[in-house]
Enzyme design. Sequence first.
Site, PDB file in Angstrom:
ATOM      1  N   GLY A 130      77.182  24.778  38.652  1.00 48.91           N
ATOM      2  CA  GLY A 130      77.881  23.501  38.648  1.00 48.91           C
ATOM      3  C   GLY A 130      79.189  23.557  39.407  1.00 48.91           C
ATOM      4  O   GLY A 130      79.551  24.590  39.989  1.00 48.91           O
TER       5      GLY A 130
ATOM      6  N   HIS B  25      49.927   0.218  53.586  1.00 51.92           N
ATOM      7  CA  HIS B  25      48.942   1.243  53.246  1.00 51.92           C
ATOM      8  C   HIS B  25      48.635   2.082  54.488  1.00 51.92           C
ATOM      9  O   HIS B  25      48.475   1.531  55.569  1.00 51.92           O
ATOM     10  CB  HIS B  25      47.656   0.580  52.745  1.00 51.92           C
TER      11      HIS B  25
ATOM     12  N   GLY C  93      70.914  25.065  42.089  1.00 54.86           N
ATOM     13  CA  GLY C  93      70.154  26.278  41.893  1.00 54.86           C
ATOM     14  C   GLY C  93      68.687  26.104  42.221  1.00 54.86           C
ATOM     15  O   GLY C  93      68.074  26.958  42.876  1.00 54.86           O
TER      16      GLY C  93
ATOM     17  N   VAL D  73      70.464  21.088  39.974  1.00 54.59           N
ATOM     18  CA  VAL D  73      70.038  20.666  41.311  1.00 54.59           C
ATOM     19  C   VAL D  73      70.301  21.748  42.349  1.00 54.59           C
ATOM     20  O   VAL D  73      69.407  22.113  43.129  1.00 54.59           O
ATOM     21  CB  VAL D  73      70.743  19.357  41.709  1.00 54.59           C
TER      22      VAL D  73
ATOM     23  N   GLY E 179      97.943  18.249  51.221  1.00 54.95           N
ATOM     24  CA  GLY E 179      98.855  17.309  50.592  1.00 54.95           C
ATOM     25  C   GLY E 179      98.907  17.465  49.089  1.00 54.95           C
ATOM     26  O   GLY E 179      97.979  17.964  48.452  1.00 54.95           O
TER      27      GLY E 179
ATOM     28  N   GLY F  13      84.256  16.658  54.457  1.00 58.46           N
ATOM     29  CA  GLY F  13      84.349  17.396  53.210  1.00 58.46           C
ATOM     30  C   GLY F  13      83.152  18.266  52.891  1.00 58.46           C
ATOM     31  O   GLY F  13      82.381  18.666  53.774  1.00 58.46           O
TER      32      GLY F  13
END
Length: 466
Positions: free
Chosen positions: A263, A443, A182, A180, A114, A40
């Site tokens: 969006g 660390h 853009g 997000v 479908g 997708g």
Amino acid sequence: MTHPFDVAILGAGSAGYACALRAAQLGLSVALIDDTPLGGTCLHRGCIPTKAWLQAAKVRRTVAKAASFGIGATLGDTDPAALLAYTDGVVGQLHRGLEGLIAQRGITVIRERGTLVADDRGPGIETGATVHRARAVVLATGAAPVTLGLPVDGARILTSADALRLTALPERAVVLGGGVIGVEFASLWADLGVHVTLVEAMDRLVPTEEPGHSRILTRALKGRGVDVRLGAPVDTAEATDDGVSVQIGGETVAADALLVAVGRRPATGDLGLEGAGVAVSDSGHVVVDGQLQTTLKGVFAAGDLVAGPQLAHRGYAHGLFLAERIAHLQGRSGERPTLPRDAGIPRVTYSSPQLASVGLTADQAGPDAEVVDYHLTGNGRAQILRAPGDRETGVVRLVRRPGGEIVGVHLVGDDVAELIGEAALLVGWQATPDDVAGIVHAHPTLGEAIAEANWALAGRPLHMHG
């Protein structure tokens, strides 16, 4: 009544294929129906190719700073065609792997468009002249870009999918939308040498994030030459002979391209939903209950079709939940699954710097919330990652209920997206600072910043002033 399949899934994106894989794993017979490639939007037109472009942009930015690390390097021209070949290679390898998994699990893939049907035989998915019947149907067709009625032509006025297929970069570009998508494109294009004007109608970028982190991001983008315009709606836009003409708050801005990134809307049109008895809200989302059941018995919806954060990993989570829910309803599993809460789903913006967050912001947690900010100036790994002379502005913010559990983790800085897994565990498990104060972090790592913030919340700050 017999059905050829236990579950038929319409849509093979993140939610659909995750549902298919898990359902097959649970012993259900599965049909996966989609006329586009498996994976997708996320795999082919969204998450993966965008992050590959962002990685290429990071490489260019690193080469440009190489001399400050003591490395001799010459920054040449950007080759968009080669960059596209690299991106396609990443996508292709993941796509082949997914095809192999689907085949190995014995899932029937029907590569046709479908639509949903429902009659006295129950629900099914119709492709051409065939209706594929199943005991349960899952709708997972995802979302499509919002264009605001602007004349998108794929050449001058673009959606994000168009932008990912460019073989020549614009010299000047207007990016419409400071969310997000853009912000990520503005960041990567700026690092690839494009002069970017980023336009957002609201008063700040990525408005769902902590306001202070949005300001850090805005300053960083401006520092790299992005013309950020806030509270500035686009009035009109039209393609011209040599580019685009954009009206922004009464001012005309000329550019080579306009990216419309305001969006995405749920892809519920022309699926036969309302005719079959599935209610759709005014926003186009499928109406579901707390178990993702639609208003039609035996039909469920997942991912971007359901109102909430539009995130691929939310789609995965919905798909896995529905596979287990359907298996439970059909007596194939004794466990009743729990639907993940939207509030516990992490969010990441892969710009430079990155933003990553999970849970409540400080404002959402209320005036009595306890908040600690640990600045990455004190983190050894963060200092190593930045180029000498660059100011470190990264911050780790932890939010907890008064004397209680951690309800929000908010991060801004280079590579902080890699910390979001630990952040999601803290919020998802409702951990208190004392619960995790004893966990030793390696660390030097960025993860030590979360440990430092935890220690501060527990009343024993180490590498920060108390």
